[in-house]
Design an enzyme around this catalytic site. Structure first.
Site, PDB file in Angstrom:
ATOM      1  N   ASP A  13       0.370   0.517  -2.165  1.00  0.00           N
ATOM      2  CA  ASP A  13      -0.336  -0.728  -1.841  1.00  0.00           C
ATOM      3  C   ASP A  13      -1.393  -1.099  -2.878  1.00  0.00           C
ATOM      4  O   ASP A  13      -2.411  -1.710  -2.553  1.00  0.00           O
ATOM      5  CB  ASP A  13      -0.974  -0.653  -0.434  1.00  0.00           C
ATOM      6  CG  ASP A  13       0.062  -0.342   0.624  1.00  0.00           C
ATOM      7  OD1 ASP A  13       1.187  -0.843   0.510  1.00  0.00           O
ATOM      8  OD2 ASP A  13      -0.257   0.410   1.558  1.00  0.00           O
ATOM      9  N   LYS A  16       1.488  -3.637  -6.529  1.00  0.00           N
ATOM     10  CA  LYS A  16       2.656  -3.567  -7.428  1.00  0.00           C
ATOM     11  C   LYS A  16       3.481  -4.840  -7.374  1.00  0.00           C
ATOM     12  O   LYS A  16       3.982  -5.306  -8.385  1.00  0.00           O
ATOM     13  CB  LYS A  16       3.549  -2.369  -7.039  1.00  0.00           C
ATOM     14  CG  LYS A  16       2.855  -1.027  -7.156  1.00  0.00           C
ATOM     15  CD  LYS A  16       3.728   0.097  -6.671  1.00  0.00           C
ATOM     16  CE  LYS A  16       3.974   0.090  -5.183  1.00  0.00           C
ATOM     17  NZ  LYS A  16       2.795   0.408  -4.355  1.00  0.00           N
ATOM     18  N   GLY A  40       6.148  -2.239   1.219  1.00  0.00           N
ATOM     19  CA  GLY A  40       5.785  -3.603   1.600  1.00  0.00           C
ATOM     20  C   GLY A  40       5.055  -4.198   0.419  1.00  0.00           C
ATOM     21  O   GLY A  40       3.942  -3.785   0.109  1.00  0.00           O
ATOM     22  N   HIS A  41       5.713  -5.094  -0.293  1.00  0.00           N
ATOM     23  CA  HIS A  41       5.132  -5.676  -1.498  1.00  0.00           C
ATOM     24  C   HIS A  41       4.854  -7.157  -1.250  1.00  0.00           C
ATOM     25  O   HIS A  41       5.760  -7.909  -0.946  1.00  0.00           O
ATOM     26  CB  HIS A  41       6.088  -5.520  -2.690  1.00  0.00           C
ATOM     27  CG  HIS A  41       6.364  -4.081  -3.029  1.00  0.00           C
ATOM     28  ND1 HIS A  41       7.294  -3.700  -3.954  1.00  0.00           N
ATOM     29  CD2 HIS A  41       5.808  -2.937  -2.570  1.00  0.00           C
ATOM     30  CE1 HIS A  41       7.307  -2.375  -4.044  1.00  0.00           C
ATOM     31  NE2 HIS A  41       6.410  -1.894  -3.211  1.00  0.00           N
ATOM     32  N   GLN A 223       5.839   2.772  -3.189  1.00  0.00           N
ATOM     33  CA  GLN A 223       4.824   3.799  -2.860  1.00  0.00           C
ATOM     34  C   GLN A 223       3.896   4.077  -4.055  1.00  0.00           C
ATOM     35  O   GLN A 223       3.591   3.160  -4.784  1.00  0.00           O
ATOM     36  CB  GLN A 223       5.492   5.095  -2.365  1.00  0.00           C
ATOM     37  CG  GLN A 223       6.226   4.936  -1.023  1.00  0.00           C
ATOM     38  CD  GLN A 223       7.572   4.258  -1.144  1.00  0.00           C
ATOM     39  OE1 GLN A 223       8.404   4.656  -1.925  1.00  0.00           O
ATOM     40  NE2 GLN A 223       7.817   3.239  -0.360  1.00  0.00           N
TER      41      GLN A 223
HETATM   42  P1  GDP Z   1       2.106  -3.116  -3.139  1.00  0.00           P
HETATM   43  O1  GDP Z   1       2.736  -2.376  -2.010  1.00  0.00           O
HETATM   44  O2  GDP Z   1       1.604  -2.230  -4.213  1.00  0.00           O
HETATM   45  O3  GDP Z   1       2.985  -4.218  -3.679  1.00  0.00           O
HETATM   46  O4  GDP Z   1       0.820  -3.809  -2.528  1.00  0.00           O
HETATM   47  P2  GDP Z   1       0.702  -4.613  -1.116  1.00  0.00           P
HETATM   48  O5  GDP Z   1       1.360  -5.928  -1.277  1.00  0.00           O
HETATM   49  O6  GDP Z   1       1.143  -3.743   0.009  1.00  0.00           O
HETATM   50  O7  GDP Z   1      -0.862  -4.739  -0.983  1.00  0.00           O
HETATM   51  C1  GDP Z   1      -1.628  -5.342  -1.969  1.00  0.00           C
HETATM   52  C2  GDP Z   1      -2.355  -6.571  -1.351  1.00  0.00           C
HETATM   53  O8  GDP Z   1      -3.345  -6.988  -2.246  1.00  0.00           O
HETATM   54  C3  GDP Z   1      -1.463  -7.773  -1.133  1.00  0.00           C
HETATM   55  O9  GDP Z   1      -1.902  -8.447   0.019  1.00  0.00           O
HETATM   56  C4  GDP Z   1      -1.684  -8.628  -2.377  1.00  0.00           C
HETATM   57  O10 GDP Z   1      -1.469 -10.005  -2.147  1.00  0.00           O
HETATM   58  C5  GDP Z   1      -3.128  -8.345  -2.639  1.00  0.00           C
HETATM   59  N1  GDP Z   1      -3.551  -8.394  -4.051  1.00  0.00           N
HETATM   60  C6  GDP Z   1      -2.885  -7.959  -5.157  1.00  0.00           C
HETATM   61  N2  GDP Z   1      -3.668  -8.060  -6.255  1.00  0.00           N
HETATM   62  C7  GDP Z   1      -4.858  -8.566  -5.827  1.00  0.00           C
HETATM   63  C8  GDP Z   1      -6.109  -8.867  -6.468  1.00  0.00           C
HETATM   64  O11 GDP Z   1      -6.293  -8.672  -7.678  1.00  0.00           O
HETATM   65  N3  GDP Z   1      -7.110  -9.342  -5.667  1.00  0.00           N
HETATM   66  C9  GDP Z   1      -6.959  -9.544  -4.315  1.00  0.00           C
HETATM   67  N4  GDP Z   1      -7.994  -9.996  -3.624  1.00  0.00           N
HETATM   68  N5  GDP Z   1      -5.808  -9.263  -3.687  1.00  0.00           N
HETATM   69  C10 GDP Z   1      -4.787  -8.777  -4.428  1.00  0.00           C
HETATM   70  P1  IMO Z   2       4.308   0.412  -0.948  1.00  0.00           P
HETATM   71  O1  IMO Z   2       5.517   0.333  -1.842  1.00  0.00           O
HETATM   72  C1  IMO Z   2       1.661   2.923   1.457  1.00  0.00           C
HETATM   73  C2  IMO Z   2       3.510   6.361   3.473  1.00  0.00           C
HETATM   74  C3  IMO Z   2       3.581   6.329   4.997  1.00  0.00           C
HETATM   75  C4  IMO Z   2       3.471   7.817   5.309  1.00  0.00           C
HETATM   76  C5  IMO Z   2       4.254   8.461   4.160  1.00  0.00           C
HETATM   77  C6  IMO Z   2       5.686   8.832   4.535  1.00  0.00           C
HETATM   78  O2  IMO Z   2       4.061  -0.805  -0.138  1.00  0.00           O
HETATM   79  O3  IMO Z   2       3.117   0.875  -1.727  1.00  0.00           O
HETATM   80  P2  IMO Z   2       7.885   7.370   4.867  1.00  0.00           P
HETATM   81  O4  IMO Z   2       8.227   6.309   5.883  1.00  0.00           O
HETATM   82  O5  IMO Z   2       8.000   6.922   3.464  1.00  0.00           O
HETATM   83  O6  IMO Z   2       8.637   8.649   5.116  1.00  0.00           O
HETATM   84  O7  IMO Z   2       6.333   7.723   5.154  1.00  0.00           O
HETATM   85  O8  IMO Z   2       4.259   7.504   3.103  1.00  0.00           O
HETATM   86  N1  IMO Z   2       4.113   5.191   2.805  1.00  0.00           N
HETATM   87  C7  IMO Z   2       3.405   4.217   2.224  1.00  0.00           C
HETATM   88  N2  IMO Z   2       2.068   4.003   2.160  1.00  0.00           N
HETATM   89  N3  IMO Z   2       2.504   2.073   0.822  1.00  0.00           N
HETATM   90  C8  IMO Z   2       3.848   2.272   0.861  1.00  0.00           C
HETATM   91  O9  IMO Z   2       4.706   1.547   0.133  1.00  0.00           O
HETATM   92  C9  IMO Z   2       4.357   3.361   1.627  1.00  0.00           C
HETATM   93  N4  IMO Z   2       5.594   3.840   1.881  1.00  0.00           N
HETATM   94  C10 IMO Z   2       5.430   4.958   2.592  1.00  0.00           C
HETATM   95  O10 IMO Z   2       2.520   5.585   5.550  1.00  0.00           O
HETATM   96  O11 IMO Z   2       2.133   8.231   5.177  1.00  0.00           O
HETATM   97 MG    MG Z   3       2.599  -2.170   0.045  1.00  0.00          MG
END
Ligand code: GDP
Ligand code: IMO
Ligand code: MG
Length: 427
Positions: A13, A16, A40-41, A223
């Protein structure tokens, strides 16, 4: 032959999705190489917000071919609903390629994920419940189902039988659940075959040919480094290799082809699920980071655990991935703190430790050693260049860069595509 790997440097999170999407406009292929719909991206394009789970974030860039590599685990029902959801919003998904060697998350893998977590009780991992671990376990146990098996009913039936043989014993005798019928699973899986057929390809050949033709290929990790099955905080990890080496095995390209490895690094730290987290905050600052940063899971809706930046982890990510660059995200979230603590080392049993301890026991006992950096109060979301940032924000970035061991080549100052400061070009 520019091949870039983009991966999470912390516990996932990090942003990415946004980073991949940003580069997606200039790359020919975006490849997921591990994980599945546990990811979850989030990508924000103009006023549109997309939550992608299985599809590479490059799917939103029209010129780009999205690829699901052999190292990914695919839940066909999730994939098809993600595709139709995007189609309804006018996104063309016809270029998608899926490796015939990718493994399928079957309904029984999802069941096993849920019952084992329940059985673990307070020792649970806090998985996403999407069947990820059990599907990789079947792969390693050589009783997995691959995408290509959907096209040979007899093989598929034999493989489902083999997989359910032991699982049904376990489900009925240990977990007190009903046995799962082979025919039902086979029928459900065969129902996906025609719908997936247009996308199934020899992705290893496609990607290697693309690299020979000097196309730009971006490998998007799911991840993060600390969730890696080998290099993460085992057993509180996911069941695949998000680290850079995973891109080679999970997509079938040799390490000599990779030219750059970019670590996505949040300006603070978050984690979802169980496991050690030295800089975790249980106070108002933690609440504020969660609120301002919108730190709620895209996949499971769980609140993310929040804490200050941890340079020990960043250094570790640099080392195990051979990072060439960092993309620092969410700097804007830190606006408003008078002073920002940054963890520069750990104290373990009274001793100062500069590097991540390999021992799980030591890591569980690690207490952060903080250095205080001066904060800033100006809105930075409109900053376009590094010099647009307030002096203290510049100093914060420079301090993180120094501690983390690789140059920070881009800075996120908001969730939108354009809310990024580019320092060094990635291509
Ligand atoms: P990922 O799993 O690495 O793709 O990240 P997620 O999407 O799960 O979580 C990142 C969150 O931060 C998302 O809601 C993005 O829209 C948000 N985000 C990404 N870059 C930035 C940033 O530079 N500033 C802010 N405020 N939000 C950001
Ligand atoms: P993105 O790509 C954050 C965590 C779960 C749990 C552990 C194992 O959005 O960064 P799993 O279902 O993979 O066997 O769970 O890994 N986990 C993540 N945490 N971001 C993710 O993906 C994750 N994918 C799995 O919360 O602790
Ligand atoms: Mg994510």
């Amino acid at each position: 032959m520019p091949a870039l790997v983009l991966l999470g440097a912390q516990w996932g999170d990090e942003g990415k999705g946004k980073a991949t999407d940003l580069l997606g406009g200039s790359v020919d292929y975006v490849v997921r190489y591990q994980g599945g719909n546990n990811a979850g991206h989030t990508v924000v394009v103009g006023d549109q917000k997309y939550a992608l789970h299985l599809l590479p974030s490059g799917i939103l860039s029209p010129g780009c071919t999205p690829v699901i590599g052999n190292g990914v685990v695919v839940d066909p029902s999730v994939l098809l609903s993600e595709l139709s959801g995007l189609n309804e919003r006018g996104v063309d998904t016809s270029k998608l390629l899926i490796s015939g060697n990718a493994h399928i998350i079957t309904p029984y893998n999802v069941t096993v994920d849920k019952v084992t977590e329940r059985f673990l009780g307070k020792r649970k991992i806090g998985t996403t419940g999407r069947g990820i671990g059990p599907t990789y376990a079947d792969k390693i146990n050589r009783v997995g189902i691959r995408v290509q098996d959907l096209y040979d009913e007899s093989i598929l039936t034999q493989k489902v039988e083999a997989a359910l043989d032991v699982k049904n014993q376990m489900l009925t005798k240990l977990y007190n659940r009903r046995a799962i019928a082979v025919d039902q699973v086979v029928e459900e899986l065969l129902g996906y075959a025609d719908k997936l057929a247009p996308y199934v390809a020899d992705t290893v050949l496609v990607l290697n040919e693309a690299l020979e033709q000097d196309k730009v290929v971006l490998f998007e990790g799911g991840q993060g480094t600390l969730l890696d099955i080998d290099h993460g905080t085992y057993p509180f990890v996911t069941s695949s290799n998000p680290t850079a080496g995973g891109a080679c095995t999970g997509a079938g390209v040799g390490p000599t082809k990779i030219s750059r490895v970019i670590g996505i690094l949040k300006a603070y730290t978050t984690r979802v699920g169980a496991g050690p987290f030295p800089t975790e905050l249980f106070d108002e600052d933690g609440e504020a980071l969660r609120r301002i940063g919108g730190e709620r899971g895209v996949t499971t809706g769980r609140d993310r655990r929040c804490g200050w930046f941890d340079a020990v982890i960043a250094r570790y990510a640099t080392r195990v991935n051979g990072l060439t660059d960092f993309f620092l995200t969410k700097l804007d979230v830190l606006t408003g703190w008078e002073q920002i603590p940054v963890c520069v080392a750990y104290e373990i049993d009274g001793k100062r430790v500069e590097e991540l301890p390999y021992s799980q026991t030591d890591f569980h006992h690690a207490k952060p050693v903080y250095e205080m950096l001066p904060g800033w109060s100006e809105d930075i979301s409109k900053a376009k260049t590094f010099s647009d940032l307030p002096k203290n924000a510049q100093a914060y970035v420079k301090a993180l860069e120094e501690m983390s061991g690789a140059p920070i080549s881009a800075i996120g100052v908001g969730p939108g595509r354009t809310e990024t400061i580019e320092i060094n070009s990635f291509l």
